[in-house]
Write a protein that holds these residues in place. Sequence first.
Motif, PDB file in Angstrom:
ATOM      1  N   GLY A 117       2.979  -3.927  97.447  1.00 21.78           N
ATOM      2  CA  GLY A 117       2.674  -3.007  96.365  1.00 21.78           C
ATOM      3  C   GLY A 117       1.181  -2.758  96.194  1.00 21.78           C
ATOM      4  N   SER A 118       0.394  -3.833  96.230  1.00 23.01           N
ATOM      5  CA  SER A 118      -1.046  -3.670  96.041  1.00 23.01           C
ATOM      6  C   SER A 118      -1.636  -2.714  97.073  1.00 23.01           C
ATOM      7  N   TYR A 150      -1.077  -3.168  84.935  1.00 23.13           N
ATOM      8  CA  TYR A 150      -1.092  -4.072  86.089  1.00 23.13           C
ATOM      9  C   TYR A 150      -0.744  -3.258  87.327  1.00 23.13           C
ATOM     10  N   HIS A 151      -1.611  -3.332  88.331  1.00 28.42           N
ATOM     11  CA  HIS A 151      -1.347  -2.574  89.558  1.00 28.42           C
ATOM     12  C   HIS A 151      -1.523  -3.412  90.810  1.00 28.42           C
ATOM     13  N   GLU A 222       1.895   2.992  84.952  1.00 26.09           N
ATOM     14  CA  GLU A 222       3.212   2.444  85.249  1.00 26.09           C
ATOM     15  C   GLU A 222       4.177   3.210  84.347  1.00 26.09           C
ATOM     16  N   ASP A 256       2.638   4.498  89.463  1.00 23.66           N
ATOM     17  CA  ASP A 256       2.906   3.207  90.111  1.00 23.66           C
ATOM     18  C   ASP A 256       4.294   2.759  89.666  1.00 23.66           C
ATOM     19  N   ILE A 258       6.175   0.696  91.364  1.00 21.07           N
ATOM     20  CA  ILE A 258       6.475  -0.471  92.193  1.00 21.07           C
ATOM     21  C   ILE A 258       7.491  -1.365  91.496  1.00 21.07           C
ATOM     22  N   MET A 259       7.361  -1.535  90.178  1.00 27.40           N
ATOM     23  CA  MET A 259       8.359  -2.310  89.439  1.00 27.40           C
ATOM     24  C   MET A 259       9.485  -1.424  88.902  1.00 27.40           C
ATOM     25  N   LYS A 285       8.674  -3.325  96.054  1.00 25.13           N
ATOM     26  CA  LYS A 285       9.658  -4.214  95.414  1.00 25.13           C
ATOM     27  C   LYS A 285      11.107  -3.837  95.738  1.00 25.13           C
TER      28      LYS A 285
HETATM   29  C1  LIG Z   1       4.185  -6.087  91.548  1.00 25.90           C
HETATM   30  C2  LIG Z   1       3.405  -4.878  91.189  1.00 25.90           C
HETATM   31  C3  LIG Z   1       2.340  -4.441  91.977  1.00 25.90           C
HETATM   32  C4  LIG Z   1       1.835  -5.217  93.170  1.00 25.90           C
HETATM   33  O1  LIG Z   1       2.770  -5.324  94.187  1.00 25.90           O
HETATM   34  P1  LIG Z   1       2.616  -6.546  95.241  1.00 25.90           P
HETATM   35  O2  LIG Z   1       3.696  -6.301  96.235  1.00 25.90           O
HETATM   36  O3  LIG Z   1       2.823  -7.814  94.444  1.00 25.90           O
HETATM   37  O4  LIG Z   1       1.256  -6.448  95.814  1.00 25.90           O
HETATM   38  C5  LIG Z   1       1.707  -3.276  91.618  1.00 25.90           C
HETATM   39  N1  LIG Z   1       2.088  -2.576  90.539  1.00 25.90           N
HETATM   40  C6  LIG Z   1       3.109  -2.957  89.769  1.00 25.90           C
HETATM   41  C7  LIG Z   1       3.506  -2.109  88.609  1.00 25.90           C
HETATM   42  C8  LIG Z   1       3.787  -4.137  90.047  1.00 25.90           C
HETATM   43  O5  LIG Z   1       4.785  -4.538  89.241  1.00 25.90           O
END
Ligand SMILES: *Cc1c(COP(=O)(O)O)cnc(C)c1O
Length: 440
Positions: A117-118, A150-151, A222, A256, A258-259, A285
Amino acid sequence: MNNAHWLERSRAAVWHPCTQMKLHDSGALPLVPIARGAGAWLYDFDGQRYLDAISSWWVNLFGHANPRINAAIHAQLECLEQVILAGFTHAPVVELSERLSALTDGALGHAFYASDGSSAVEIALKMSFHAWHNAGQPQKNRFLCLAGSYHGETLGTLGVGDVGLYKDVYAPLLRQATPLPSPEARQAAPGETATDVAQRAAAALAAVLETGHDAIAALIVEPLVQGAGGMLMYDPEYLRQARALCDRYQVHLIADEIMVGFGRTGTLFAHEQAGIRPDFLCLSKGLTGGYLPLSVVLTTDAVYAQFYDEQITRGFLHSHSYTGNPLACRAALATLDIFAEEDVLTRNRAFADRFTALLRPLATHPQARHFRQRGMIWAVDIATDAADFRLRLFREALRRELLLRPLGNTLYLMPPYILSDSDAELLAERTVAALDAALT
Ligand SMILES: *Cc1c(COP(=O)(O)O)cnc(C)c1O
């Protein structure tokens, strides 16, 4: 080989993530060795089981050892495990890119891959800046983010993050983005609705963009739920207004997800609930059903066109060794097949209603504050002064066969999408029991 055996070797050789290792050695934070997983359950080497109520750090969607995803990976393993993606291509990455594009109705038709994700967030930030650079506006090189955002953990992503625990010590290394007021609904003054808070936060965004837009490349958010910041939920109205403001002031919108992507908030992508599309969509994720590290940034034809040129350095010269790994892409395709064929979102909606009802004792617990739910995420803040509440709750949950991992004083549940009704009842009852034990 029993638990003790693996614990000893792990403590000696493995530096565990996001952990003060001394807590493991002191016993304050038990280290749990896992031998195998099946569905929503994890099993240790001594025969103990744990209900995976946080989907193994928010990644698992359809359970551990899912037969369909297992089969897809096995089949791919027999023909191609990995190949360089610069100058080469392969079926799984082509098929996955087409499927993801279709899921955004073609609005985000170009897929750039990484492994976590990062890295996806880093790519979106670099691409946004570089697109403006190529468009003759290199001064647009600042980013906006939300308070509590958080990113990720790399230096670039910490710079657009706002969780002090992870970031503060590295401040001298960071180029900090400007955190704007968050639209998260707990900010509501008496008589204010979540929509009012969203509008107030959007007004703050408008003020910053009005004076600063010429230096700003992108706003990163997010969508709907700020995860690691404490499962902070907000009204889609903020995303609607942010999209309109970004259009008006020529600033990219980076979502973002990712979550929150892949059904976590009730729709396949969270931004859909605002009826908008971002300029960049970061996914990871749940993308592979929680199986393999894979991330992707989806973007528009307009952004893609900014890089398309005779000149090599106008291209996006970014790469990771495992970009577009075929096994991970196959896991992602199997995950999308499950979504397409099993009407997962409808099933989740019905489950979420039942589970929210089961969580009434938690929501109405005398020390519970701001119980909240969106899609398949439930969270509540616990009013306690105990500094070690997080660790106590973790331990009490383990004793009751639950894997819970509070964020500070915020207890949250984010189960995989395959929880049976009896497991849901067990989770709801034992969560309250663990909470009571942690508070005494
Ligand atoms: C987990 C997360 C990330 C980072 O992903 P990683 O795979 O842990 O590097 C980035 N943004 C959000 C919103 C996340 O929940």
